[in-house]
Design an enzyme around this catalytic site. Structure first.
Site, short mmCIF file in Angstrom:
data_model
loop_
_atom_site.label_atom_id
_atom_site.label_comp_id
_atom_site.label_asym_id
_atom_site.label_seq_id
_atom_site.Cartn_x
_atom_site.Cartn_y
_atom_site.Cartn_z
N GLY A 94 0.77 -1.17 -0.22
CA GLY A 94 -0.16 -0.04 0.07
C GLY A 94 1.01 1.15 -0.01
O GLY A 94 0.66 2.16 0.99
N SER A 141 1.59 3.75 -2.23
CA SER A 141 1.57 4.82 -3.31
C SER A 141 0.78 5.94 -2.92
O SER A 141 0.85 7.19 -3.51
CB SER A 141 0.89 4.09 -4.51
OG SER A 141 -0.50 3.80 -4.20
N THR A 142 0.14 5.84 -1.63
CA THR A 142 -0.70 7.18 -1.03
C THR A 142 -0.80 7.13 0.30
O THR A 142 -0.28 6.08 1.07
CB THR A 142 -2.28 7.12 -1.78
OG1 THR A 142 -2.85 5.77 -1.56
CG2 THR A 142 -2.25 7.29 -3.22
N GLY A 143 -1.38 8.02 0.94
CA GLY A 143 -1.71 8.20 2.56
C GLY A 143 -0.61 7.58 3.15
O GLY A 143 0.71 8.22 3.14
N PHE A 201 -1.99 -0.84 -5.96
CA PHE A 201 -2.86 -1.22 -6.82
C PHE A 201 -3.35 0.31 -7.77
O PHE A 201 -4.36 0.60 -7.04
CB PHE A 201 -3.89 -1.83 -6.35
CG PHE A 201 -4.59 -3.05 -7.27
CD1 PHE A 201 -4.09 -3.15 -8.59
CD2 PHE A 201 -5.79 -3.60 -6.93
CE1 PHE A 201 -4.88 -4.18 -9.33
CE2 PHE A 201 -6.53 -4.49 -7.57
CZ PHE A 201 -5.73 -4.67 -8.63
N ALA A 207 -5.68 -0.41 1.92
CA ALA A 207 -7.00 -0.17 2.15
C ALA A 207 -7.77 -0.48 1.13
O ALA A 207 -7.67 0.17 -0.04
CB ALA A 207 -7.18 1.47 2.47
N TYR A 251 -16.95 3.67 13.27
CA TYR A 251 -15.72 3.05 13.29
C TYR A 251 -15.51 1.64 14.04
O TYR A 251 -15.55 0.35 13.77
CB TYR A 251 -14.82 4.12 13.26
CG TYR A 251 -13.68 3.58 12.73
CD1 TYR A 251 -13.02 4.01 11.27
CD2 TYR A 251 -12.48 2.80 13.30
CE1 TYR A 251 -12.07 3.56 10.72
CE2 TYR A 251 -11.33 2.30 12.74
CZ TYR A 251 -11.11 2.77 11.56
OH TYR A 251 -9.93 2.19 10.79
N LYS A 279 -10.47 -4.55 12.20
CA LYS A 279 -9.29 -3.94 12.84
C LYS A 279 -8.95 -4.77 14.15
O LYS A 279 -7.72 -4.92 14.68
CB LYS A 279 -9.26 -2.55 12.95
CG LYS A 279 -9.38 -1.61 12.02
CD LYS A 279 -8.10 -1.62 10.93
CE LYS A 279 -7.80 -0.58 9.81
NZ LYS A 279 -6.74 -0.80 9.09
#
Ligand code: NAD
Length: 397
Positions: free
Chosen positions: A50, A52-54, A76, A142, A237, A246
């Site tokens: 994961g 590429s972002t955030g 992805f 995510a 959440y 989670k």
């Protein structure tokens, strides 16, 4: 493809375009912000799932430019096609590669489904051939769905509450109005499907495969990201389907922690992070409203952080060379400590109880959420001229 002017195309929590120039400027600013002299680099191998972002991107940038780590990323992302722009994570990754190349740092990225056996196998091949064993594995996926690589079954995650139907305050991202919505109640099947996507099963598959292949270095650490948040968001959440997933991730990490301690003298941790605006978090009802209020309160308190500040703290206080993570009673790293201080939460709760459409505009906080959201896609970045045509058909090398 000729160059084109790229504008944001936003509907709710989805933006279907991304600006390559804005993405590149942001990644470059992130790298400059954390960069230390190479003499201070400790090196090592970083694998980010994961990437590429955030949070994943921020951790990768920090590992590379602050610690000189070689990094293998998995993400992805959508490549450009015709006059359709790529996704933001695609452009971010291209920019990251350009910066690491210029700095003499090793970096490669695999674009594909991290839940598949093929991407796991490709990753292990690249580690064997080009990197060596991993010192730090960051699990920052995510995703809305996951296909079980053994059974072929596809699981879809849902964002619903568990138990009884409850109203929750939220901001409608299309009308910009504060409203109460009734959260849908998840069925037992939807709960277990969401756990199958965002719980610990896939992390266990990665860690066990890398361990068995000798691709985790002595003392290797694994960290998976999670969120707890305040009570006002619990119906969606913590007590919702995502919270169940989670919780499963936490149980998995605790058991992998024992395995890694036993075989490698390493460890596996959940890090509870602060809420930040990303593609993933913007999609959760109530969370954009909460973040809008929170950012304003934390800025006034002088404690507001973005993903990069969080990643820097994670490394500097918990996972950097020679450090042992400080954890709470349940073995979790708490990067949400500043968000969850009683003073900050009391102020946010006070505003939460009073917030209306008019007050949200008056406090100016929703505008900030929207700016951060546009920035996730490379828009609204200071110094970028959005009237100029840009090349969108960019690849990586
Ligand atoms: P994000 O949407 O910015 O990033 C998701 C990443 O996962 C991207 O790199 C994407 O390419 C990758 N990805 C998605 N599906 C994939 C697949 N099938 N195969 C390979 N890569 C895939 O999300 P984020 O908000 O940074 O979330 C990352 C983690 O941090 C999540 O576990 C999230 O729960 C956690 N977290 C987020 C926040 C927040 O406020 N955003 C707070 C605390 C914890």
């Amino acid at each position: 493809m000729p160059e084109q002017v790229v504008q944001p195309r936003i509907r709710g929590f989805v933006c279907t375009t991304a600006h390559p120039g804005g993405c590149a400027v942001q990644v470059s600013r992130q790298a400059a912000q954390v960069r230390r002299d190479p003499a201070a680099w400790s090196g090592g191998n970083l694998l980010v799932l994961g990437s590429s972002t955030g949070y994943g991107l921020a951790t990768r940038v920090t590992g590379a430019f602050r610690y000189g780590m070689s990094s293998l990323g998995v993400c992805f992302e959508r490549p450009p096609k015709g006059d359709r722009t790529a996704s933001a994570g695609w452009y971010n990754t291209g920019a990251f590669h350009g910066l690491t190349r210029a700095a003499g740092l090793k970096a490669e990225t695999l674009n594909g489904d991290a839940f598949s056996n093929e991407v796991l196998a490709q990753t292990m091949d690249r580690l064997r051939e080009g990197f060596g064993p991993v010192d730090l594995l960051v699990y920052s996926l995510a995703a809305p769905k996951r296909q079980d690589p053994e059974t072929g079954q596809v699981y879809q995650s849902v964002l619903k509450t568990v138990g009884r139907q409850l109203p929750i305050k939220t901001v409608n991202l299309n009308t910009e109005e504060v409203e109460e919505v009734a959260l849908e109640v998840a069925t037992p099947q939807e709960i277990s499907d969401t756990v199958a996507v965002m719980g610990g099963a896939d992390l266990r598959r990665w860690v066990e495969a890398l361990l068995a292949a000798g691709l985790l270095a002595p003392g290797a650490r694994v960290v998976a990201y999670s969120y707890l948040g305040p009570e006002v968001t619990w119906p969606i959440y913590r007590h919702g389907t995502i919270g169940h997933a989670k919780a499963d991730l936490e149980v998995t990490c605790a058991s992998l922690n024992e395995t890694l301690a036993k075989f490698l003298g390493g460890g596996c941790y959940v890090s509870i992070n602060k809420s930040i605006v990303t593609q993933a978090s913007a999609a959760i009802p109530a969370v954009p409203l909460y973040m809008s209020l929170l950012f304003d309160v934390m800025t006034r308190a002088g404690t507001h952080e973005g993903p990069l500040e969080q990643a820097v703290r994670l490394m500097a206080d918990h996972l950097g060379p020679g450090l042992r993570p400080t954890t709470d009673d349940e073995g979790r790293i708490r990067l949400d400590d500043l968000e969850m201080t009683p003073a900050v939460q009391a102020e946010v709760l006070e505003r939460w109880s009073k917030v209306t459409t008019e007050r949200l505009a008056e406090w100016g906080s929703f505008a900030r959420f929207q700016r951060y959201f546009r920035q996730c896609f490379g828009f609204d970045v200071a110094g970028v001229d959005y009237t100029r045509p840009v090349e969108t058909d960019l690849g990586w090398d």
